[in-house]
Design a protein around this motif. Structure first.
Motif, PDB file in Angstrom:
ATOM      1  N   LEU A   1     -47.372  76.731 126.759  1.00 57.61           N
ATOM      2  CA  LEU A   1     -46.161  76.840 125.947  1.00 57.61           C
ATOM      3  C   LEU A   1     -44.937  76.362 126.727  1.00 57.61           C
ATOM      4  O   LEU A   1     -44.100  75.628 126.200  1.00 57.61           O
ATOM      5  N   MET A   2     -44.844  76.767 127.986  1.00 61.04           N
ATOM      6  CA  MET A   2     -43.701  76.377 128.810  1.00 61.04           C
ATOM      7  C   MET A   2     -43.646  74.853 128.963  1.00 61.04           C
ATOM      8  O   MET A   2     -42.569  74.253 128.850  1.00 61.04           O
ATOM      9  N   ALA A   3     -44.785  74.211 129.165  1.00 60.11           N
ATOM     10  CA  ALA A   3     -44.826  72.756 129.283  1.00 60.11           C
ATOM     11  C   ALA A   3     -44.374  72.090 127.984  1.00 60.11           C
ATOM     12  O   ALA A   3     -43.649  71.090 128.009  1.00 60.11           O
ATOM     13  N   GLU A   4     -44.776  72.654 126.846  1.00 60.53           N
ATOM     14  CA  GLU A   4     -44.388  72.082 125.553  1.00 60.53           C
ATOM     15  C   GLU A   4     -42.898  72.266 125.288  1.00 60.53           C
ATOM     16  O   GLU A   4     -42.249  71.372 124.742  1.00 60.53           O
ATOM     17  N   VAL A   5     -42.352  73.394 125.687  1.00 64.89           N
ATOM     18  CA  VAL A   5     -40.907  73.610 125.542  1.00 64.89           C
ATOM     19  C   VAL A   5     -40.151  72.604 126.401  1.00 64.89           C
ATOM     20  O   VAL A   5     -39.198  71.968 125.948  1.00 64.89           O
ATOM     21  N   GLU A   6     -40.585  72.444 127.655  1.00 67.74           N
ATOM     22  CA  GLU A   6     -39.901  71.531 128.569  1.00 67.74           C
ATOM     23  C   GLU A   6     -39.972  70.082 128.115  1.00 67.74           C
ATOM     24  O   GLU A   6     -39.033  69.322 128.305  1.00 67.74           O
ATOM     25  N   SER A   7     -41.089  69.702 127.477  1.00 66.17           N
ATOM     26  CA  SER A   7     -41.235  68.319 127.031  1.00 66.17           C
ATOM     27  C   SER A   7     -40.669  68.085 125.632  1.00 66.17           C
ATOM     28  O   SER A   7     -40.586  66.950 125.182  1.00 66.17           O
ATOM     29  N   GLY A   8     -40.319  69.179 124.928  1.00 67.02           N
ATOM     30  CA  GLY A   8     -39.800  69.051 123.572  1.00 67.02           C
ATOM     31  C   GLY A   8     -40.879  68.786 122.535  1.00 67.02           C
ATOM     32  O   GLY A   8     -40.578  68.287 121.451  1.00 67.02           O
ATOM     33  N   ASP A   9     -42.118  69.134 122.837  1.00 65.84           N
ATOM     34  CA  ASP A   9     -43.249  68.931 121.923  1.00 65.84           C
ATOM     35  C   ASP A   9     -43.235  70.028 120.865  1.00 65.84           C
ATOM     36  O   ASP A   9     -43.859  71.071 121.012  1.00 65.84           O
ATOM     37  N   GLY A  10     -42.511  69.787 119.782  1.00 62.34           N
ATOM     38  CA  GLY A  10     -42.353  70.793 118.733  1.00 62.34           C
ATOM     39  C   GLY A  10     -43.656  71.201 118.067  1.00 62.34           C
ATOM     40  O   GLY A  10     -43.887  72.371 117.794  1.00 62.34           O
ATOM     41  N   GLU A  11     -44.525  70.248 117.792  1.00 59.55           N
ATOM     42  CA  GLU A  11     -45.795  70.557 117.142  1.00 59.55           C
ATOM     43  C   GLU A  11     -46.697  71.381 118.069  1.00 59.55           C
ATOM     44  O   GLU A  11     -47.286  72.378 117.660  1.00 59.55           O
ATOM     45  N   GLY A  12     -46.789  70.968 119.326  1.00 57.22           N
ATOM     46  CA  GLY A  12     -47.579  71.718 120.297  1.00 57.22           C
ATOM     47  C   GLY A  12     -47.005  73.102 120.536  1.00 57.22           C
ATOM     48  O   GLY A  12     -47.742  74.092 120.645  1.00 57.22           O
ATOM     49  N   PHE A  13     -45.676  73.181 120.610  1.00 58.16           N
ATOM     50  CA  PHE A  13     -44.989  74.460 120.798  1.00 58.16           C
ATOM     51  C   PHE A  13     -45.350  75.438 119.683  1.00 58.16           C
ATOM     52  O   PHE A  13     -45.724  76.579 119.928  1.00 58.16           O
ATOM     53  N   ARG A  14     -45.269  74.992 118.451  1.00 54.04           N
ATOM     54  CA  ARG A  14     -45.550  75.858 117.302  1.00 54.04           C
ATOM     55  C   ARG A  14     -46.998  76.349 117.341  1.00 54.04           C
ATOM     56  O   ARG A  14     -47.278  77.515 117.139  1.00 54.04           O
ATOM     57  N   ARG A  15     -47.924  75.438 117.648  1.00 57.88           N
ATOM     58  CA  ARG A  15     -49.347  75.778 117.711  1.00 57.88           C
ATOM     59  C   ARG A  15     -49.611  76.786 118.840  1.00 57.88           C
ATOM     60  O   ARG A  15     -50.288  77.789 118.642  1.00 57.88           O
ATOM     61  N   THR A  16     -49.048  76.537 120.015  1.00 56.13           N
ATOM     62  CA  THR A  16     -49.326  77.399 121.158  1.00 56.13           C
ATOM     63  C   THR A  16     -48.622  78.737 121.035  1.00 56.13           C
ATOM     64  O   THR A  16     -49.199  79.771 121.414  1.00 56.13           O
TER      65      THR A  16
END
Length: 92
Positions: A28-43
């Motif tokens: 989740l932290m990696a997705e937040v840092e990269s701005g990956d909204g779809e991955g963030f929501r899933r994780t």
């Protein structure tokens, strides 16, 4: 450990579950840092579901102090970013 999911309530989690939760937290932290909204929501959904599944819900009228507070499932990536520490949402 007592964990609160904002807007939902508290659950009691055994420490043995934290390696699994920390792996999701790191993702989740990696997705937040990269701005990956779809991955963030899933994780975020997977992390909260893991807490719900592995934990034992406390009664709504329980007044236990929460040792860990997690965002609601509807939290935005910016709201979660503001909650992050260097260890993520869940301390190692």
């Amino acid at each position: 450990m007592i964990v609160r999911i904002m807007g939902e309530g508290q659950v009691k989690l055994d420490d043995s579950h934290f390696p699994t939760l920390n792996a999701l937290d790191d993702e989740l932290m990696a997705e937040v840092e990269s701005g990956d909204g779809e991955g963030f929501r899933r994780t975020l959904g997977a992390l909260l579901e893991a807490v719900r599944t592995m934990g034992t819900p406390l009664p709504d009228d329980a007044l236990e102090p929460s040792e860990l507070i997690l965002p609601s499932p509807e939290a935005s990536i910016d709201e979660v970013r503001a909650m992050l520490t260097e260890d993520g949402l869940i301390p190692d």
